[in-house]
Structures are given as C-alpha cells and as structure tokens.
Design a protein around this motif. Structure first.
Motif, PDB file in Angstrom:
ATOM      1  N   ASP A   1      87.007  47.145   7.543  1.00 52.69           N
ATOM      2  CA  ASP A   1      86.465  46.615   6.293  1.00 52.69           C
ATOM      3  C   ASP A   1      87.561  45.878   5.536  1.00 52.69           C
ATOM      4  O   ASP A   1      88.513  46.490   5.046  1.00 52.69           O
ATOM      5  CB  ASP A   1      85.907  47.774   5.454  1.00 52.69           C
ATOM      6  N   LEU A   2      87.421  44.552   5.415  1.00 50.11           N
ATOM      7  CA  LEU A   2      88.413  43.737   4.732  1.00 50.11           C
ATOM      8  C   LEU A   2      88.097  43.505   3.260  1.00 50.11           C
ATOM      9  O   LEU A   2      88.842  42.815   2.566  1.00 50.11           O
ATOM     10  CB  LEU A   2      88.545  42.373   5.431  1.00 50.11           C
TER      11      LEU A   2
ATOM     12  N   GLN B   1      83.933  41.129   7.032  1.00 48.44           N
ATOM     13  CA  GLN B   1      84.912  40.129   6.613  1.00 48.44           C
ATOM     14  C   GLN B   1      84.582  39.418   5.307  1.00 48.44           C
ATOM     15  O   GLN B   1      85.468  38.831   4.668  1.00 48.44           O
ATOM     16  CB  GLN B   1      85.077  39.076   7.705  1.00 48.44           C
ATOM     17  N   ASP B   2      83.322  39.442   4.864  1.00 49.11           N
ATOM     18  CA  ASP B   2      82.938  38.658   3.682  1.00 49.11           C
ATOM     19  C   ASP B   2      83.395  39.364   2.412  1.00 49.11           C
ATOM     20  O   ASP B   2      82.777  40.316   1.946  1.00 49.11           O
ATOM     21  CB  ASP B   2      81.429  38.441   3.662  1.00 49.11           C
TER      22      ASP B   2
ATOM     23  N   VAL C   1      80.351  34.357   6.884  1.00 53.05           N
ATOM     24  CA  VAL C   1      79.345  35.287   7.395  1.00 53.05           C
ATOM     25  C   VAL C   1      79.836  36.716   7.169  1.00 53.05           C
ATOM     26  O   VAL C   1      81.035  36.995   7.177  1.00 53.05           O
ATOM     27  CB  VAL C   1      79.080  35.017   8.885  1.00 53.05           C
ATOM     28  N   ASP C   2      78.902  37.645   6.973  1.00 56.61           N
ATOM     29  CA  ASP C   2      79.251  39.006   6.563  1.00 56.61           C
ATOM     30  C   ASP C   2      80.138  39.739   7.567  1.00 56.61           C
ATOM     31  O   ASP C   2      81.109  40.402   7.189  1.00 56.61           O
ATOM     32  CB  ASP C   2      77.976  39.827   6.330  1.00 56.61           C
TER      33      ASP C   2
ATOM     34  N   VAL D   1      77.489  38.167  12.422  1.00 59.28           N
ATOM     35  CA  VAL D   1      76.306  38.887  11.959  1.00 59.28           C
ATOM     36  C   VAL D   1      76.150  38.664  10.463  1.00 59.28           C
ATOM     37  O   VAL D   1      77.055  38.975   9.676  1.00 59.28           O
ATOM     38  CB  VAL D   1      76.422  40.401  12.225  1.00 59.28           C
ATOM     39  N   GLU D   2      75.002  38.129  10.069  1.00 58.55           N
ATOM     40  CA  GLU D   2      74.683  38.020   8.646  1.00 58.55           C
ATOM     41  C   GLU D   2      73.698  39.148   8.295  1.00 58.55           C
ATOM     42  O   GLU D   2      72.719  39.383   9.018  1.00 58.55           O
ATOM     43  CB  GLU D   2      74.061  36.663   8.329  1.00 58.55           C
ATOM     44  N   VAL D   3      73.975  39.854   7.199  1.00 56.49           N
ATOM     45  CA  VAL D   3      73.193  41.019   6.799  1.00 56.49           C
ATOM     46  C   VAL D   3      72.298  40.646   5.617  1.00 56.49           C
ATOM     47  O   VAL D   3      72.773  40.076   4.627  1.00 56.49           O
ATOM     48  CB  VAL D   3      74.119  42.184   6.403  1.00 56.49           C
ATOM     49  N   VAL D   4      71.011  40.966   5.724  1.00 61.10           N
ATOM     50  CA  VAL D   4      70.057  40.666   4.656  1.00 61.10           C
ATOM     51  C   VAL D   4      69.177  41.890   4.410  1.00 61.10           C
ATOM     52  O   VAL D   4      68.928  42.688   5.315  1.00 61.10           O
ATOM     53  CB  VAL D   4      69.181  39.444   4.997  1.00 61.10           C
TER      54      VAL D   4
END
Length: 289
Positions: A11-12, A48-49, A57-58, A71-74
C-alpha cells in the motif's frame, strides 16, 4: 510497506488517506480488492493511487516475467444511500428517555436525517398515545398507506419501517436509526446479474474508469466492482452466500476492460472472470494462504 509477501498487497497511500477511507461506512474497499487480487494471483500487488495523479489506476499487478496488469476499483452505490448510511452510522442512537420505549426506525436514502431526528421524538409520542406501537411487525409495512395520519407523516419523512418494545430495567427510551437495505425474491437470477453488470460497466458514469484503463496500454485491464445494498436486489442477491455455482456465460465487457471481479460487498460472494479461464470463485483457487 514495500516488503513483498505473496497474498499481501503493498500500500503506497499515505497513512492519512488510509485512515480516512477506513473510517467511511464502506471501509477501505480498495485494500479489500487488492487483497483478493493478491491472494488469487500470488503476484506482487500494489495499491498505487495516492491521489497524486488523476489518471492513475488504483492497483498495479507486477507479474514476474511479463508486463504489469492494472485494476480499477469501483463501488456501485447510490449517492443518496451513501450520504444516509454515513450519517446513520455515526448518529444511530437518539436518546429520548421520556418515551419509555426503544424504537427501531429504518430510513430510506431520501430521508432528511437531521430534520427527522429533530421531529421524531414528538411524532413518536403521538404514536404511543394512539397505541400504535408496532410491537408485532411482519412483511412489508407500506407506512405511506397506513390508516394513521401520524404514521403516514413519518413515511413522508422517509421512514420505511417501524418497530418498538418497552425499555428494559435500567434502560432509557431511545430511537435507533437504521439505513434501508435491499430485499426481494429469494432466487438466483443470473439474467438480472448480467443485465445490471452490462449496464453498469457501459454507463457514461464509468467513462473515466474506461479511459484510465485504456491509457495504460496494458494487455490486462481489470475492473473490480463492489455491489452495495443500493445495487438492484436481484443482481446483488445472485452472489448471495446462499448459492453456489457460476454464471454460464461471459460478461458483456467494454473494449477497455479485459478482466473482471465482482463482489457483493460486504455479505456476499466475490467472483472473477478471466478470458482464458472464464468465471472462477477465488476462494476455491487461492494461490496463497
């Protein structure tokens, strides 16, 4: 934070950012998604977001021996429901000692919570004087059609369900507010699931999601979708823990999306779809413990 252990995402994001999302009523869904991806793939997965770049991208999947995937999270959640749930989560109990009862009040997303809290004590006193105590509650109440004008007034304020009981020894009267969930037929309807998923992913409101994934130029462009209690019932219920099995046909994905994850959050199943594997239940094929 950068020490890689299979199954644990890196987790950045800043501590402040993690704390803020963790304290929301949804919780840290991005981290939840990253954990699922990390456990299924066994690869180095990075949240990374950090809000430093609107186009980022997340999540990034750092594969060994091939280019990364993204991977984009929605989360499918109605803004009105989200606002209501956030407020109720923090203000659920309203002390009203003189009622002598505990009232359980379920409110809809359209409820004006602050006005409701202000007006509820007086309106519930009127109900008690009329002996409309709602001690025995079954099925849908349809409060807007109730014979009592006071009850119809409460329905007009956004209340969808009422129940009460006498306060117990040492207990003061109070009102407990709950957010409205979903409900409906108890059946697994893959047609409803596919229809909702197609419409959700192709919707103009997801244009930014599709744009961010396209801009990566990656071979693997994943979307991780969270379903919520404001997702249409039949779609959400299709991933209930009451059922097993997988959808029989692939999802109808926009061209920008190559891989899909769907999680009936927080109480249901999570499924994934990969073009070379079809639908899978991650719990049945974790790469890590």
């Amino acid at each position: 934070m950068n020490d890689f252990r299979p199954g644990d995402p890196i987790d950045l994001r800043s501590e402040a950012m993690r704390k803020r999302v963790a304290e929301s009523h949804i919780g840290d869904f991005e981290l939840t998604a990253a954990r699922v991806v990390a456990r299924l793939t066994g690869e180095r997965v990075v949240v990374q977001d950090d809000n430093s770049d609107r186009g980022m991208v997340d999540i990034r999947i750092d594969y060994r021996g091939r280019p990364p995937g993204y991977v984009e999270v929605v989360m499918d959640i109605d803004p009105g429901y989200s606002a209501m749930a956030s407020f109720v989560r923090g203000q659920r109990a309203v002390p009203v000692p003189d009622l002598g009862r505990v009232w359980f009040v379920t409110v809809s997303p359209r409820a004006r919570i602050q006005r409701l809290i202000r007006d509820l004590p007086a309106k519930l006193r009127l109900l008690q004087q009329a002996e409309a105590l709602f001690e025995y509650v079954t099925g849908q109440q349809q409060l807007e059609k109730h014979q009592s004008r006071q009850v119809r007034d409460l329905a007009a304020l956004g209340i969808v369900q009422l129940a009460s009981r006498p306060a117990r020894d040492g207990e003061e009267g109070r009102v407990l507010l709950f957010g409205q969930g979903t409900g409906g037929a108890a059946e697994q309807d893959w047609t409803a699931f596919h229809g909702w998923l197609r419409d959700y992913l192709h919707d103009e409101n997801r244009a930014d999601v599709r744009r961010k994934l396209r801009a990566t130029n990656a071979d693997e462009r994943h979307v991780f979708v969270g379903m919520s209690f404001s997702t249409p019932w039949l779609a959400y219920h299709a991933l209930s823990e009451d059922y097993n099995g997988l959808p029989e046909r692939p999802p109808e994905l926009p061209g920008e999306i190559t891989h899909l994850w769907v999680y009936a959050y927080p109480t249901g199943r999570c499924l994934a779809w990969f073009p070379d594997k079809g639908w899978v239940d991650p719990r049945a094929c974790w790469a890590t413990e």
